[in-house]
Structure formats: C-alpha cells, structure tokens
Scaffold this active site. Structure first.
Site: not given
Ligand code: PGA
Length: 251
Positions: A9, A11, A96, A98, A168, A174, A214
């Site tokens: 992903n 982003k 997601h 976000e 998640e 993140g 992460s």
């Molecule tokens: P990350 O993000 O691996 O940077 O923690 C995962 C995601 O949001 O899909």
C-alpha cells in the site's frame, strides 16, 4: 484453500516516474524467485495505467487504494470503480483507517464502495482495525466484528468469497509498533470464527486475512507463521524493493 498474499500500500507516495520504477523493480525481483504467495501493489490512481503496462500481471497484481461511492456523474475529482477496472487493476483497497479517519468513510459508504468494486470485477482488500483506546479498554474484538458485519454481511456468500480482509490495528500503522504475532493470531482466529458463523466454515477457511501495521522483513516470518495470518498489507516497507521482497520471501 485460501491464498497467501503480500500486498503493498504505497499510500500518497512516489511521483509517476518513481512509481513506475518501483513497480518495475518489484516485477524484476519477482522473476528471480518462486514466490510462495500472491504479490499485489496498491498504487495511487495516477499510476494505475502506466504501472499496469510496466508489469507482468500474471506475477504481480495491481490495486487501487480507493474508489468512489458512485458509478459516474457530477462528482468532481472522484475516481470510480469502472475507471479503476479500465486501467487493468484487479483489486481495490477499501476502508483503510486513514480513509475512515481523515475522509469520514463510514460503514454505510464502504458498503456502497464494496458493491461497486464487486460489480466491476475488482476484489476488495477490505481493512478493519481498532484504535489504541479500543485495544486498551478491551473492546477491540467487538469493534472489528462490527466493522465487518456493518459493511460486508449483506453480501451473498458468493460475493463475500471475493473479499480479502486486512486486519490493521490503527495503533500499529506507521508507528513502528507491530502487533505481536499472538495479538494478530487472536484477532485473525476471532475474525475467521465470525465469518464461519455467518457464511459457514468453508467460506471462512477460504478467506485470506492479511495483517497490516509496521510489518517488515524482520517480523514478517513470525507473523506469517501463525495459522490464521495469511499475509500482509504493507505500507512503509513496500516503498523499497528490497524490504518489500524481504516480506514476500518470508513465506
Ligand atoms: P505501515 O502501513 O506498514 O506503514 O504500518 C500499513 C498500512 O497502513 O497499510
């Protein structure tokens, strides 16, 4: 039996040229190995068509990171599921955290997006997960169950079987703070039980449930070794060929 999947992903990262180069890098790296999982990259809308042209779609799947909750019409700036499908993408990341947090995506909106994705032969990679407060107050299993029930449980079993789930935990995205393999397994096993109750054991057993938050080469193998963890949705570590491949080869 269900597939193991590692999905990137990206982003809102990389310009078009950087994105095409990154996709080519992953595509090249996949030629040199026999991956024990399906590999997908989720890229910005602007990158979909050129990335699709640059990769071997039999080895590397392509996902959008979102789609609109309408099919077409006067929705300036939106990108519809039919538009995404016309680029050659086969998947779309939906729900997601976000998007839920910053763009107000509710289960009602997500239900519409999931239906539009399925109508256009896009497999949703549907994200669920609790925030830190819900982890700490012990409501996390119920929170995730509600996210699944509210957005997905009106689907027929046939349609549900096209869904990929990605658990998640928001507190792990993140932040560098990964859920332990035990925490991931507890949730994934719980989710599979919820699916079995609704759609039967066979559909539940055939659903891929990815972990995200992460995930990196150093912790992927331990997470993926858990019986109900069928791969990962990878943010930061998907922006570098070597680290992404380090996760792909953890299977
Ligand atoms: P990350 O993000 O691996 O940077 O923690 C995962 C995601 O949001 O899909």
């Amino acid at each position: 039996m269900r597939k193991n999947i590692v999905a990137g992903n990206w982003k809102m990262n990389t310009n078009l040229q950087e994105g095409v180069a990154l996709a080519k890098g992953v595509n090249e790296a996949l030629k040199n190995i026999t991956a024990n999982c399906d590999v997908i990259i989720g890229v910005p809308f602007t990158h979909l068509a050129p990335v699709n042209d640059a990769i071997d779609s039999s080895k590397l799947g392509l996902a959008a990171e979102n789609c609109a909750d309408h099919k077409s019409g006067a929705y300036t700036g939106e990108v519809s599921a039919p538009m995404v499908a016309s680029t050659g993408a086969k998947y779309v990341i939906l729900g997601h955290s976000e998007r839920r947090q910053y763009y107000g995506e509710t289960s009602e909106i997500l239900k519409t997006k999931v239906n539009l994705a399925l109508e256009n032969n896009l497999a949703p990679i549907f994200c669920i997960g609790e925030v830190l407060e819900e982890r700490e107050n012990g409501s996390y299993l119920n929170v995730v169950k509600t996210q699944i029930v509210d957005a997905l449980f009106e689907l027929s079993a046939d349609d549900f079987s096209k869904i990929i789930l990605a658990y998640e935990p928001v507190w792990a995205i993140g932040t560098g703070k990964t859920a332990t393999a035990e925490q991931a397994e507890e949730m994934h096993a719980f989710i599979r039980g919820v699916l079995a109750e609704k759609y039967g054991q066979e559909v539940a057993d055939n659903t891929s449930i990815l972990y995200g938050g992460s995930c990196k080469p150093s912790n992927a193998a331990e997470l993926f070794a858990k019986p109900n963890v069928d791969g990962g949705l990878i943010g930061g570590a998907s922006l570098d060929v070597e680290s992404f491949m380090g996760i792909v080869t953890a299977f």
